[in-house]
Design a protein around this motif. Structure first.
Motif, PDB file in Angstrom:
ATOM      1  N   MET A 148       0.846  -1.175   0.000  1.00  0.00           N
ATOM      2  CA  MET A 148       0.000   0.000   0.000  1.00  0.00           C
ATOM      3  C   MET A 148       0.888   1.235   0.000  1.00  0.00           C
ATOM      4  SD  MET A 148      -3.458   0.482   1.655  1.00  0.00           S
ATOM      5  CE  MET A 148      -4.311   1.984   1.842  1.00  0.00           C
ATOM      6  N   GLY A 149       0.543   2.214  -0.805  1.00  0.00           N
ATOM      7  CA  GLY A 149       1.349   3.422  -0.939  1.00  0.00           C
ATOM      8  C   GLY A 149       1.093   4.434   0.175  1.00  0.00           C
ATOM      9  N   ARG A 150       1.880   5.470   0.113  1.00  0.00           N
ATOM     10  CA  ARG A 150       1.724   6.543   1.102  1.00  0.00           C
ATOM     11  C   ARG A 150       0.510   7.384   0.759  1.00  0.00           C
ATOM     12  NH1 ARG A 150       7.028   9.829   1.405  1.00  0.00           N
ATOM     13  NH2 ARG A 150       5.606  11.045   2.662  1.00  0.00           N
ATOM     14  N   LEU A 151      -0.089   7.969   1.785  1.00  0.00           N
ATOM     15  CA  LEU A 151      -1.218   8.869   1.570  1.00  0.00           C
ATOM     16  C   LEU A 151      -0.710  10.190   1.024  1.00  0.00           C
ATOM     17  CD1 LEU A 151      -3.283   8.268   4.816  1.00  0.00           C
ATOM     18  CD2 LEU A 151      -3.790   7.461   2.521  1.00  0.00           C
ATOM     19  N   PRO A 152      -1.488  10.840   0.145  1.00  0.00           N
ATOM     20  CA  PRO A 152      -1.055  12.138  -0.376  1.00  0.00           C
ATOM     21  C   PRO A 152      -1.049  13.189   0.731  1.00  0.00           C
ATOM     22  CG  PRO A 152      -3.216  11.528  -1.240  1.00  0.00           C
ATOM     23  CD  PRO A 152      -2.722  10.374  -0.448  1.00  0.00           C
ATOM     24  N   ALA A 153      -0.204  14.188   0.564  1.00  0.00           N
ATOM     25  CA  ALA A 153      -0.100  15.265   1.552  1.00  0.00           C
ATOM     26  C   ALA A 153      -1.387  16.080   1.570  1.00  0.00           C
ATOM     27  CB  ALA A 153       1.080  16.154   1.208  1.00  0.00           C
ATOM     28  N   PRO A 154      -1.759  16.613   2.738  1.00  0.00           N
ATOM     29  CA  PRO A 154      -2.958  17.453   2.815  1.00  0.00           C
ATOM     30  C   PRO A 154      -2.829  18.685   1.916  1.00  0.00           C
ATOM     31  CG  PRO A 154      -2.173  16.892   5.017  1.00  0.00           C
ATOM     32  CD  PRO A 154      -1.138  16.424   4.045  1.00  0.00           C
ATOM     33  N   THR A 155      -3.953  19.112   1.376  1.00  0.00           N
ATOM     34  CA  THR A 155      -3.958  20.255   0.477  1.00  0.00           C
ATOM     35  C   THR A 155      -4.723  21.418   1.106  1.00  0.00           C
ATOM     36  OG1 THR A 155      -5.999  19.563  -0.603  1.00  0.00           O
ATOM     37  CG2 THR A 155      -3.937  18.732  -1.534  1.00  0.00           C
ATOM     38  N   ARG A 156      -4.672  22.551   0.438  1.00  0.00           N
ATOM     39  CA  ARG A 156      -5.406  23.726   0.894  1.00  0.00           C
ATOM     40  C   ARG A 156      -6.910  23.481   0.822  1.00  0.00           C
ATOM     41  NH1 ARG A 156      -4.136  29.094  -2.275  1.00  0.00           N
ATOM     42  NH2 ARG A 156      -2.549  27.632  -2.930  1.00  0.00           N
ATOM     43  N   THR A 157      -7.351  22.693  -0.133  1.00  0.00           N
ATOM     44  CA  THR A 157      -8.771  22.362  -0.261  1.00  0.00           C
ATOM     45  C   THR A 157      -9.257  21.565   0.943  1.00  0.00           C
ATOM     46  OG1 THR A 157      -8.469  22.274  -2.645  1.00  0.00           O
ATOM     47  CG2 THR A 157     -10.476  21.285  -1.772  1.00  0.00           C
ATOM     48  N   GLU A 158      -8.444  20.641   1.410  1.00  0.00           N
ATOM     49  CA  GLU A 158      -8.814  19.853   2.587  1.00  0.00           C
ATOM     50  C   GLU A 158      -8.879  20.724   3.832  1.00  0.00           C
ATOM     51  OE1 GLU A 158      -5.920  16.786   2.457  1.00  0.00           O
ATOM     52  OE2 GLU A 158      -7.010  15.664   0.938  1.00  0.00           O
ATOM     53  N   ALA A 159      -7.966  21.666   3.959  1.00  0.00           N
ATOM     54  CA  ALA A 159      -8.007  22.589   5.093  1.00  0.00           C
ATOM     55  C   ALA A 159      -9.248  23.471   5.030  1.00  0.00           C
ATOM     56  CB  ALA A 159      -6.749  23.443   5.114  1.00  0.00           C
ATOM     57  N   ALA A 160      -9.625  23.903   3.830  1.00  0.00           N
ATOM     58  CA  ALA A 160     -10.837  24.719   3.677  1.00  0.00           C
ATOM     59  C   ALA A 160     -12.080  23.905   4.020  1.00  0.00           C
ATOM     60  CB  ALA A 160     -10.920  25.261   2.265  1.00  0.00           C
ATOM     61  N   ALA A 161     -12.117  22.645   3.621  1.00  0.00           N
ATOM     62  CA  ALA A 161     -13.262  21.795   3.936  1.00  0.00           C
ATOM     63  C   ALA A 161     -13.387  21.592   5.443  1.00  0.00           C
ATOM     64  CB  ALA A 161     -13.123  20.446   3.228  1.00  0.00           C
ATOM     65  N   LEU A 162     -12.283  21.335   6.094  1.00  0.00           N
ATOM     66  CA  LEU A 162     -12.302  21.159   7.545  1.00  0.00           C
ATOM     67  C   LEU A 162     -12.718  22.445   8.245  1.00  0.00           C
ATOM     68  CD1 LEU A 162     -11.766  19.374   9.986  1.00  0.00           C
ATOM     69  CD2 LEU A 162      -9.385  20.120   9.898  1.00  0.00           C
ATOM     70  N   GLY A 163     -12.197  23.571   7.788  1.00  0.00           N
ATOM     71  CA  GLY A 163     -12.563  24.857   8.383  1.00  0.00           C
ATOM     72  C   GLY A 163     -14.031  25.179   8.197  1.00  0.00           C
ATOM     73  N   THR A 164     -14.580  24.861   7.034  1.00  0.00           N
ATOM     74  CA  THR A 164     -15.993  25.099   6.775  1.00  0.00           C
ATOM     75  C   THR A 164     -16.870  24.243   7.681  1.00  0.00           C
ATOM     76  OG1 THR A 164     -15.497  25.644   4.482  1.00  0.00           O
ATOM     77  CG2 THR A 164     -17.771  25.089   4.996  1.00  0.00           C
ATOM     78  N   ALA A 165     -16.494  22.998   7.858  1.00  0.00           N
ATOM     79  CA  ALA A 165     -17.267  22.110   8.725  1.00  0.00           C
ATOM     80  C   ALA A 165     -17.222  22.582  10.172  1.00  0.00           C
ATOM     81  CB  ALA A 165     -16.734  20.683   8.610  1.00  0.00           C
ATOM     82  N   VAL A 166     -16.049  22.974  10.637  1.00  0.00           N
ATOM     83  CA  VAL A 166     -15.924  23.461  12.013  1.00  0.00           C
ATOM     84  C   VAL A 166     -16.713  24.752  12.191  1.00  0.00           C
ATOM     85  CG1 VAL A 166     -14.276  24.413  13.688  1.00  0.00           C
ATOM     86  CG2 VAL A 166     -13.740  22.299  12.470  1.00  0.00           C
ATOM     87  N   LEU A 167     -16.657  25.644  11.220  1.00  0.00           N
ATOM     88  CA  LEU A 167     -17.407  26.893  11.299  1.00  0.00           C
ATOM     89  C   LEU A 167     -18.909  26.634  11.330  1.00  0.00           C
ATOM     90  CD1 LEU A 167     -17.413  30.003  11.270  1.00  0.00           C
ATOM     91  CD2 LEU A 167     -17.490  29.848   8.771  1.00  0.00           C
ATOM     92  N   ALA A 168     -19.399  25.720  10.514  1.00  0.00           N
ATOM     93  CA  ALA A 168     -20.828  25.405  10.510  1.00  0.00           C
ATOM     94  C   ALA A 168     -21.270  24.860  11.865  1.00  0.00           C
ATOM     95  CB  ALA A 168     -21.142  24.400   9.408  1.00  0.00           C
ATOM     96  N   LEU A 169     -20.480  23.989  12.448  1.00  0.00           N
ATOM     97  CA  LEU A 169     -20.831  23.444  13.763  1.00  0.00           C
ATOM     98  C   LEU A 169     -20.721  24.507  14.855  1.00  0.00           C
ATOM     99  CD1 LEU A 169     -19.204  19.922  13.524  1.00  0.00           C
ATOM    100  CD2 LEU A 169     -21.634  20.515  13.391  1.00  0.00           C
ATOM    101  N   PHE A 170     -19.771  25.406  14.739  1.00  0.00           N
ATOM    102  CA  PHE A 170     -19.642  26.503  15.701  1.00  0.00           C
ATOM    103  C   PHE A 170     -20.880  27.390  15.660  1.00  0.00           C
ATOM    104  CE2 PHE A 170     -18.310  30.843  16.754  1.00  0.00           C
ATOM    105  CZ  PHE A 170     -17.837  30.642  18.050  1.00  0.00           C
ATOM    106  N   VAL A 171     -21.339  27.701  14.460  1.00  0.00           N
ATOM    107  CA  VAL A 171     -22.550  28.523  14.321  1.00  0.00           C
ATOM    108  C   VAL A 171     -23.745  27.778  14.898  1.00  0.00           C
ATOM    109  CG1 VAL A 171     -24.168  29.511  12.656  1.00  0.00           C
ATOM    110  CG2 VAL A 171     -21.725  29.881  12.371  1.00  0.00           C
TER     111      VAL A 171
END
Length: 61
Positions: free
Chosen positions: A1-24
């Protein structure tokens, strides 16, 4: 099994959006309807991330 790809800016934006929605939904406007909407947003963001990550995994290699 290969290595997982490095996190991207899109993944950080998705995580931030989810956290913001739950915070609201749980801190700013603690109403059941808003919380339901927040979880719908989290689900939609997760699905978009899932499709994007799958496409990146399949087509970038």
């Amino acid at each position: 099994m290969g290595r997982l790809p490095a996190p991207t800016r899109t993944e950080a934006a998705a995580l931030g959006t989810a956290v913001l929605a739950l915070f609201v939904g749980y801190v700013l406007v603690p109403d059941r309807t808003v919380q339901y909407g927040a979880w719908l947003v989290v689900f939609c963001v997760w699905m978009a991330w899932f499709v994007a990550a799958g496409a990146r995994l399949l087509y970038d290699e």
